[in-house]
Scaffold this active site. Structure first.
Site, PDB file in Angstrom:
ATOM      1  N   LYS A   1      41.219  37.784  43.175  1.00 43.57           N
ATOM      2  CA  LYS A   1      41.607  37.687  44.594  1.00 43.57           C
ATOM      3  C   LYS A   1      41.023  36.431  45.247  1.00 43.57           C
ATOM      4  O   LYS A   1      41.729  35.723  45.950  1.00 43.57           O
ATOM      5  CB  LYS A   1      41.090  38.908  45.384  1.00 43.57           C
ATOM      6  CG  LYS A   1      41.698  40.226  45.000  1.00 43.57           C
ATOM      7  CD  LYS A   1      41.287  41.313  45.987  1.00 43.57           C
ATOM      8  CE  LYS A   1      39.795  41.537  46.067  1.00 43.57           C
ATOM      9  NZ  LYS A   1      39.168  42.105  44.868  1.00 43.57           N
TER      10      LYS A   1
ATOM     11  N   ARG B   1      31.042  35.672  35.015  1.00 42.06           N
ATOM     12  CA  ARG B   1      31.180  34.910  36.252  1.00 42.06           C
ATOM     13  C   ARG B   1      29.870  34.209  36.650  1.00 42.06           C
ATOM     14  O   ARG B   1      28.790  34.798  36.581  1.00 42.06           O
ATOM     15  CB  ARG B   1      31.604  35.877  37.355  1.00 42.06           C
ATOM     16  CG  ARG B   1      32.054  35.199  38.617  1.00 42.06           C
ATOM     17  CD  ARG B   1      33.087  36.004  39.311  1.00 42.06           C
ATOM     18  NE  ARG B   1      32.534  37.131  40.043  1.00 42.06           N
ATOM     19  CZ  ARG B   1      33.244  37.834  40.909  1.00 42.06           C
ATOM     20  NH1 ARG B   1      34.506  37.541  41.138  1.00 42.06           N
ATOM     21  NH2 ARG B   1      32.699  38.852  41.532  1.00 42.06           N
TER      22      ARG B   1
ATOM     23  N   ARG C   1      25.897  36.218  40.408  1.00 38.51           N
ATOM     24  CA  ARG C   1      25.803  36.972  41.656  1.00 38.51           C
ATOM     25  C   ARG C   1      25.088  38.283  41.371  1.00 38.51           C
ATOM     26  O   ARG C   1      25.326  38.895  40.333  1.00 38.51           O
ATOM     27  CB  ARG C   1      27.211  37.228  42.185  1.00 38.51           C
ATOM     28  CG  ARG C   1      27.425  36.699  43.578  1.00 38.51           C
ATOM     29  CD  ARG C   1      28.862  36.796  43.967  1.00 38.51           C
ATOM     30  NE  ARG C   1      29.331  38.172  44.041  1.00 38.51           N
ATOM     31  CZ  ARG C   1      30.558  38.505  44.434  1.00 38.51           C
ATOM     32  NH1 ARG C   1      31.419  37.586  44.762  1.00 38.51           N
ATOM     33  NH2 ARG C   1      30.919  39.774  44.489  1.00 38.51           N
TER      34      ARG C   1
HETATM   35  P1  AMP Z   1      33.590  41.024  47.122  1.00 37.87           P
HETATM   36  O1  AMP Z   1      32.981  39.668  47.260  1.00 37.87           O
HETATM   37  O2  AMP Z   1      34.910  41.144  47.819  1.00 37.87           O
HETATM   38  O3  AMP Z   1      33.640  41.512  45.701  1.00 37.87           O
HETATM   39  O4  AMP Z   1      32.617  42.035  47.899  1.00 37.87           O
HETATM   40  C1  AMP Z   1      31.277  42.209  47.513  1.00 37.87           C
HETATM   41  C2  AMP Z   1      30.732  43.481  48.114  1.00 37.87           C
HETATM   42  O5  AMP Z   1      30.795  43.421  49.545  1.00 37.87           O
HETATM   43  C3  AMP Z   1      31.483  44.751  47.741  1.00 37.87           C
HETATM   44  O6  AMP Z   1      31.075  45.266  46.486  1.00 37.87           O
HETATM   45  C4  AMP Z   1      31.084  45.667  48.904  1.00 37.87           C
HETATM   46  O7  AMP Z   1      29.755  46.140  48.756  1.00 37.87           O
HETATM   47  C5  AMP Z   1      31.094  44.704  50.092  1.00 37.87           C
HETATM   48  N1  AMP Z   1      32.430  44.637  50.729  1.00 37.87           N
HETATM   49  C6  AMP Z   1      33.282  43.582  50.750  1.00 37.87           C
HETATM   50  N2  AMP Z   1      34.402  43.882  51.410  1.00 37.87           N
HETATM   51  C7  AMP Z   1      34.284  45.170  51.818  1.00 37.87           C
HETATM   52  C8  AMP Z   1      35.128  46.067  52.527  1.00 37.87           C
HETATM   53  N3  AMP Z   1      36.350  45.708  52.953  1.00 37.87           N
HETATM   54  N4  AMP Z   1      34.662  47.315  52.772  1.00 37.87           N
HETATM   55  C9  AMP Z   1      33.439  47.710  52.365  1.00 37.87           C
HETATM   56  N5  AMP Z   1      32.604  46.921  51.665  1.00 37.87           N
HETATM   57  C10 AMP Z   1      33.010  45.661  51.391  1.00 37.87           C
END
Ligand code: AMP
Length: 219
Positions: free
Chosen positions: A14, A126, A159
């Site tokens: 994404k 990653r 990360r």
């Molecule tokens: P991402 O970078 O999109 O993989 O997000 C990393 C982390 O941020 C996720 O594993 C969640 O803990 C939190 N997070 C990101 N977007 C959301 C969302 N829309 N709702 C709840 N938690 C989120």
């Protein structure tokens, strides 16, 4: 107005697609994950949210909904936006729908479907530049010099939530809370593009999406 929801499991690409699409569509890329990480490194606050993220769980809906609403109200989002990582729960999807309906907009959902084994390989390989945020993958997109960012020479990092234990928790959270959002979109009258993100290069996938969205605009 282009309200794009990029939907897919962790590791589906994404973030990479959102960055490529923002060039093609000329609307901002809004990543709730990046916003949360940015907020935490700036303020050091949001301890509950930070704990949830570190263990691979989702952050509370109210916090994320509020953050997204504030971001969508900024002037650069007036002609559209690409949402990456939002909505991730049914209440978030309903919240977004309410916000869009109030403005007479309907979202286009792009579902990036990627094979489970590929997702695991992507997430565990990653690496990210802590300075400019560029993402690499040890197998699919290695840096030119081992462990170092091509753009600024910074040492690449894993990360915190890409460790093995946290990866499986993130995938479990996806199955539990986020997959139902896909079923919701499939049963409501929104435009949905199903994209196979496993096979092609990111650039090819992005071209495919961009072409489909532009064709849409002409119809
Ligand atoms: P991402 O970078 O999109 O993989 O997000 C990393 C982390 O941020 C996720 O594993 C969640 O803990 C939190 N997070 C990101 N977007 C959301 C969302 N829309 N709702 C709840 N938690 C989120």
């Amino acid at each position: 107005m282009k309200a794009i929801v990029l939907f897919g499991s962790p590791g589906s690409g994404k973030g990479t697609q959102a960055k490529l699409l923002t060039g093609c569509l000329g609307v901002p890329h809004i990543s709730t994950g990046d916003m949360l990480r940015g907020e935490m490194s700036r303020s050091g606050g949001m301890t509950n949210a930070a704990a949830a993220m570190q263990s691979g769980l989702l952050v509370a809906d109210d916090l994320v909904n509020g953050m997204v609403e504030d971001r969508l109200a900024k002037p650069d989002a007036v002609n559209g936006f690409i949402l990456d990582g939002y909505p991730r729960t049914l209440p978030q999807a309903m919240h977004l729908r309410g916000w869009l309906e109030g403005r007479g907009i309907s979202e286009v959902v792009i579902h990036l479907a990627v094979d489970y084994n590929i997702v695991i390989a992507r997430l565990s390989g990653r690496r990210q530049c802590p300075k400019c945020g560029t993402l690499y993958n040890l197998v699919l997109k290695p840096p030119q010099r081992d462990g170092v960012c091509d753009l600024d020479g910074e040492t690449l990092a894993v990360r915190e939530d890409d460790s093995e234990r946290v990866i499986s928790e993130r995938l479990a959270a996806y199955d539990r809370q986020t997959r139902p959002v896909l079923d919701y979109y499939r049963t409501t009258p929104v435009r949905m593009l199903e994209i196979d993100g496993s096979q092609e290069s990111p650039e090819r996938v992005s071209e495919m999406i961009c072409r489909a969205l532009k064709t849409d605009d002409r119809t």
